[in-house]
Every structure is written in C-alpha cells, then in structure tokens.
Design a protein around this motif. Structure first.
Motif, PDB file in Angstrom:
ATOM      1  N   MET A 134       0.844  -1.167   0.000  1.00  0.00           N
ATOM      2  CA  MET A 134       0.000   0.000   0.000  1.00  0.00           C
ATOM      3  C   MET A 134       0.890   1.231   0.000  1.00  0.00           C
ATOM      4  N   PHE A 135       0.626   2.146  -0.930  1.00  0.00           N
ATOM      5  CA  PHE A 135       1.256   3.460  -0.883  1.00  0.00           C
ATOM      6  C   PHE A 135       0.341   4.370  -0.075  1.00  0.00           C
ATOM      7  N   TYR A 136       0.926   5.232   0.721  1.00  0.00           N
ATOM      8  CA  TYR A 136       0.113   6.185   1.480  1.00  0.00           C
ATOM      9  C   TYR A 136       0.929   7.433   1.789  1.00  0.00           C
ATOM     10  N   MET A 137       0.212   8.512   2.126  1.00  0.00           N
ATOM     11  CA  MET A 137       0.868   9.766   2.469  1.00  0.00           C
ATOM     12  C   MET A 137       1.250   9.750   3.941  1.00  0.00           C
ATOM     13  N   GLY A 138       2.517  10.043   4.206  1.00  0.00           N
ATOM     14  CA  GLY A 138       2.970  10.230   5.576  1.00  0.00           C
ATOM     15  C   GLY A 138       3.139  11.721   5.830  1.00  0.00           C
ATOM     16  N   ASN A 139       2.415  12.247   6.801  1.00  0.00           N
ATOM     17  CA  ASN A 139       2.584  13.646   7.203  1.00  0.00           C
ATOM     18  C   ASN A 139       3.579  13.631   8.349  1.00  0.00           C
ATOM     19  N   GLU A 140       4.794  13.997   8.059  1.00  0.00           N
ATOM     20  CA  GLU A 140       5.897  13.786   8.980  1.00  0.00           C
ATOM     21  C   GLU A 140       6.035  14.906  10.005  1.00  0.00           C
ATOM     22  N   ARG A 141       6.924  14.710  10.956  1.00  0.00           N
ATOM     23  CA  ARG A 141       7.125  15.680  12.047  1.00  0.00           C
ATOM     24  C   ARG A 141       7.519  17.065  11.552  1.00  0.00           C
ATOM     25  N   ASP A 142       8.133  17.131  10.371  1.00  0.00           N
ATOM     26  CA  ASP A 142       8.510  18.430   9.807  1.00  0.00           C
ATOM     27  C   ASP A 142       7.362  19.055   9.009  1.00  0.00           C
ATOM     28  N   ASP A 143       6.163  18.450   9.096  1.00  0.00           N
ATOM     29  CA  ASP A 143       4.947  18.896   8.414  1.00  0.00           C
ATOM     30  C   ASP A 143       5.097  18.863   6.896  1.00  0.00           C
ATOM     31  N   LYS A 144       5.901  17.936   6.402  1.00  0.00           N
ATOM     32  CA  LYS A 144       6.058  17.698   4.969  1.00  0.00           C
ATOM     33  C   LYS A 144       5.428  16.355   4.647  1.00  0.00           C
ATOM     34  N   ARG A 145       4.692  16.312   3.558  1.00  0.00           N
ATOM     35  CA  ARG A 145       4.016  15.083   3.157  1.00  0.00           C
ATOM     36  C   ARG A 145       4.852  14.355   2.105  1.00  0.00           C
ATOM     37  N   ARG A 146       5.041  13.076   2.359  1.00  0.00           N
ATOM     38  CA  ARG A 146       5.814  12.218   1.470  1.00  0.00           C
ATOM     39  C   ARG A 146       5.047  10.919   1.290  1.00  0.00           C
ATOM     40  N   ILE A 147       5.398  10.166   0.261  1.00  0.00           N
ATOM     41  CA  ILE A 147       4.709   8.900   0.013  1.00  0.00           C
ATOM     42  C   ILE A 147       5.541   7.766   0.584  1.00  0.00           C
TER      43      ILE A 147
END
Length: 130
Positions: free
Chosen positions: A1-14
C-alpha cells in the motif's frame, strides 16, 4: 500500500507499507517519493500504475499537478525525475488543482480519474488518452 505520511517536519511524502493479511502492516523505513523542486513542498495520493511494461508510482503534488515516476518491481527504487501526468487545462470545469490520480484500463483505453478543483470543493473528473 502506498500512502501519504505527514511527517514531524509537516512535509508530506509517500510511503510504502506491506501486509500479508491486510491487518498487520510493516512500514518501509524509507520514503518512496519525496517532493522535489518541481513539485513543491508536499506529495500525496500515491498509486501504482503499469504502462507499456513499466511500473510507475503516480501521485499529486502541492503545486496542483499530478506526476508519475518510474519504480522497479521491488517498489523500492523510484526514478528521481518526475514526469508530468496531468495538469488542469484551464478550460470548462478543468481548472485549478488536480489530485488523487487513479488510472483504469477500460475498453482498451487508459482513463485517468482525479479530483479537480479546490480541496474542500473538489469534484471527480476524468481524462482519456488521445
């Protein structure tokens, strides 16, 4: 599954997660797609697409456009150059943001379904090859 991770730096990555039973998931520690200078600060909505014998991860970016990048069969090694998949034509209802790309093969044609318009007022739109 691919999904969006909203990381601690508030940047969204797959990201990529795998499961054998659909209940317990193992998240790969590396990102599949990180935004580059063309895409803006965030990427989201990752999906897998196979076209002409190549695998691609398709996604949308904070610049309002959708992209594809080549990816190998292990789903770990992604191409560094984003390929523009679709941007709004600017005519009719096809204006503004293009997001959440999903490609379907139907009747021998590739159909691209996507969100069109602003985030809270988006509609489902579609485009076809040729």
């Amino acid at each position: 599954m691919f999904y969006m991770g909203n990381e601690r730096d508030d940047k969204r990555r797959i990201r990529l997660a795998e499961s054998k039973d659909g209940r317990k998931w193992t998240v790969d520690p590396d990102y599949v797609v990180e935004p580059g200078s063309e895409e803006g600060s965030d990427v989201s909505g990752g999906n897998l697409w196979e076209w002409q014998g190549e695998l691609y991860v398709i996604y949308h970016a904070s610049n309002g456009k959708s992209y594809a990048r080549t990816i190998d069969k292990t789903l770990r090694n992604v191409g560094s150059k984003p390929i523009l998949l679709h941007k709004a034509s600017g005519s009719g209802d096809d204006v503004g943001r293009v997001a959440a790309p999903e490609i379907v093969n139907f009747g021998g044609q590739q159909l691209l379904f996507y969100e069109s318009g602003d985030r809270l007022g988006a509609t489902i739109a579609w485009a076809k090859t040729g």
